[in-house]
Design a protein around this motif. Structure first.
Motif, short mmCIF file in Angstrom:
data_model
loop_
_atom_site.label_atom_id
_atom_site.label_comp_id
_atom_site.label_asym_id
_atom_site.label_seq_id
_atom_site.Cartn_x
_atom_site.Cartn_y
_atom_site.Cartn_z
N GLU A 4 0.83 -1.20 0.00
CA GLU A 4 0.00 0.00 0.00
C GLU A 4 0.87 1.26 0.00
O GLU A 4 0.59 2.21 -0.74
N ALA A 5 1.94 1.25 0.82
CA ALA A 5 2.82 2.42 0.89
C ALA A 5 3.54 2.65 -0.43
O ALA A 5 3.69 3.79 -0.89
N THR A 6 3.98 1.56 -1.07
CA THR A 6 4.68 1.69 -2.36
C THR A 6 3.74 2.24 -3.43
O THR A 6 4.13 3.10 -4.22
N SER A 7 2.50 1.74 -3.46
CA SER A 7 1.52 2.24 -4.44
C SER A 7 1.28 3.73 -4.23
O SER A 7 1.16 4.50 -5.20
N GLU A 31 5.44 14.22 -11.40
CA GLU A 31 5.94 14.28 -12.78
C GLU A 31 5.03 15.14 -13.64
O GLU A 31 5.50 15.92 -14.47
N LYS A 32 3.71 15.00 -13.45
CA LYS A 32 2.77 15.81 -14.22
C LYS A 32 2.91 17.29 -13.86
O LYS A 32 2.88 18.17 -14.73
N LEU A 76 2.07 6.69 -6.96
CA LEU A 76 1.02 7.62 -7.39
C LEU A 76 1.46 9.06 -7.17
O LEU A 76 1.27 9.92 -8.05
N GLN A 77 2.09 9.33 -6.02
CA GLN A 77 2.59 10.67 -5.75
C GLN A 77 3.67 11.05 -6.77
O GLN A 77 3.74 12.20 -7.22
N GLY A 78 4.51 10.08 -7.13
CA GLY A 78 5.55 10.34 -8.12
C GLY A 78 4.97 10.73 -9.47
O GLY A 78 5.47 11.65 -10.12
#
Length: 399
Positions: A258-261, A271-272, A265-267
């Protein structure tokens, strides 16, 4: 055949005496052939043994033209008596992996009716190819459970030499590929298989089997697995990775996915955001350059020299400027440590060709490049000062 019997039947034999009967060299290096050997040559999906002959390293063993060639780091003379020693750790690891394959292949065949097409014993991971295009996760877990139950019950592993006529007395998992010197490896009431590889005396010595994952390979399914000591090694390595990740992510193991996902997502969101900000910065820079552009009759010329600017950024900047103003010419030069790069663009109202421009300029710096009538780019050697190259480009535009 005496040699075969020694390395097949005495597979726990790691030290032996022999005499060098042949000492020659081929494309793979210098090799010797012995009157007898305990070294196993590559075959049946199992790699060769390594070890020493009179303390000289044996780095490969192959059966070539009916003889077993021991490739050694330095020549050994003919008729010399040798003390051979097989690397037992490597041998036993191969025994565990190969027997693990026998158990798995038999389990897939007995339980699911799936035949093993091929086997690969790798340095870290092994694999078998199954004659099917789909295996479920539940089926894989079931096969792993059966395989480890066979290990737990510690079946004896027998090997025997039989004739072609005697084969009919055994329910073989697959047909044998030879008609002479046929060797069967048997796990009673579970697996009967023709095999020339090395195996322990009982299934318990395999210790454990772990199926890692599977993947589709054309019309087959490849199942990756490890056996014996490799399971503990992989467990330790993976545990160490997890321990480091739990410290980095500041979460327990059960929350790591869950933490990696969340981080991924934050990454993507960052990037956007960065991409949007870069676009705004490029637009701001484009507007500034347009304002600073030189008026030439009814047209505008934007020229600028950069240092170590990514050429892709200059292409985007030049394209944006030419799209904002239809009567504009853009001339960019980028200077790096050892070359000069240029980007040229024009607005839609102008009829000049940027592709033709760069092809006329690039020979001055022994360069190459090209593009379209509206935008082109290229690069070459630093044969002239950057300012001089810009003057040449302006002169070509005005001529």
């Amino acid at each position: 055949m005496e040699t075969d019997k020694l390395y097949y039947k005495n597979q726990y034999e790691v030290e032996f005496e022999a005499v060098v009967r042949k000492s020659e060299q081929d494309n793979a290096g210098h090799y010797v052939v012995l009157n007898q050997t305990a070294f196993y040559p590559t075959g049946g999906g199992q790699p060769y043994d390594t070890g020493t002959l009179n303390n000289i390293r044996v780095f490969n063993v192959e059966e070539v033209e009916g003889e077993i060639r021991h490739y050694v780091e330095m020549p050994i003379e003919l008729n010399v008596k040798c003390i051979g020693e097989v690397d037992w750790n490597r041998r036993f690891d191969h025994m565990q992996q190969h027997t693990g394959q026998h158990i798995l292949s038999a389990a897939f065949d007995n339980e699911l009716g799936l035949k093993t097409v091929s086997f690969h014993l790798g340095k870290e991971i092994c694999s078998i190819d199954l004659a099917t295009d789909h295996v479920t996760e539940e089926e894989l877990l079931k096969i792993e459970e059966i395989a480890n139950q066979v290990i737990l019950e510690n079946y004896p592993i027998e090997s025997k030499w039989v004739t072609e006529e005697e084969l009919r007395n055994y329910s073989l998992r697959k047909s044998v590929s030879v008609s002479e010197n046929i060797r069967l490896v048997i796990i009673p009431d579970f697996d009967y298989n023709g095999c020339g590889g090395t195996h322990p005396d009982s299934t318990g010595q395999v210790s454990t089997i772990k199926l890692l994952h599977s993947e589709k390979q054309k019309q087959l399914v490849r199942v990756f697995f490890i056996s014996g000591k490799r399971v503990r090694k992989q467990l330790q390595e993976k545990h160490q990775v997890i321990q480091r990740l739990t410290a980095l992510l500041s979460v327990p193991q059960e929350q790591m996915e869950e933490a990696t996902s969340r981080i991924l997502l934050q990454g993507k969101e960052l990037e956007k955001t960065i991409s949007d900000l870069k676009t705004k910065l490029t637009e701001y820079e484009a507007n500034q350059l347009i304002e600073q552009g030189e008026q030439n009759n009814s047209n505008i010329m934007v020229k600028h020299i950069y240092q170590n600017r990514p050429i892709s950024e200059l292409q985007n900047l030049a394209r944006m400027i030419s799209q904002k103003t239809s009567n504009i010419v853009v001339l960019f030069i980028n200077e790096t440590d050892n070359k000069l790069q240029l980007v040229c663009a024009r607005g839609n109202d102008l009829e000049m060709s940027m592709n033709q421009l760069v092809k006329q300029i690039l020979p001055i710096i022994n360069g190459r490049g090209g593009g379209s009538d509206t935008i082109a780019q290229g690069g070459g050697e630093k044969l002239i000062p950057t300012e001089r190259l810009m003057e040449e480009m302006v002169s070509e535009i005005l001529s």
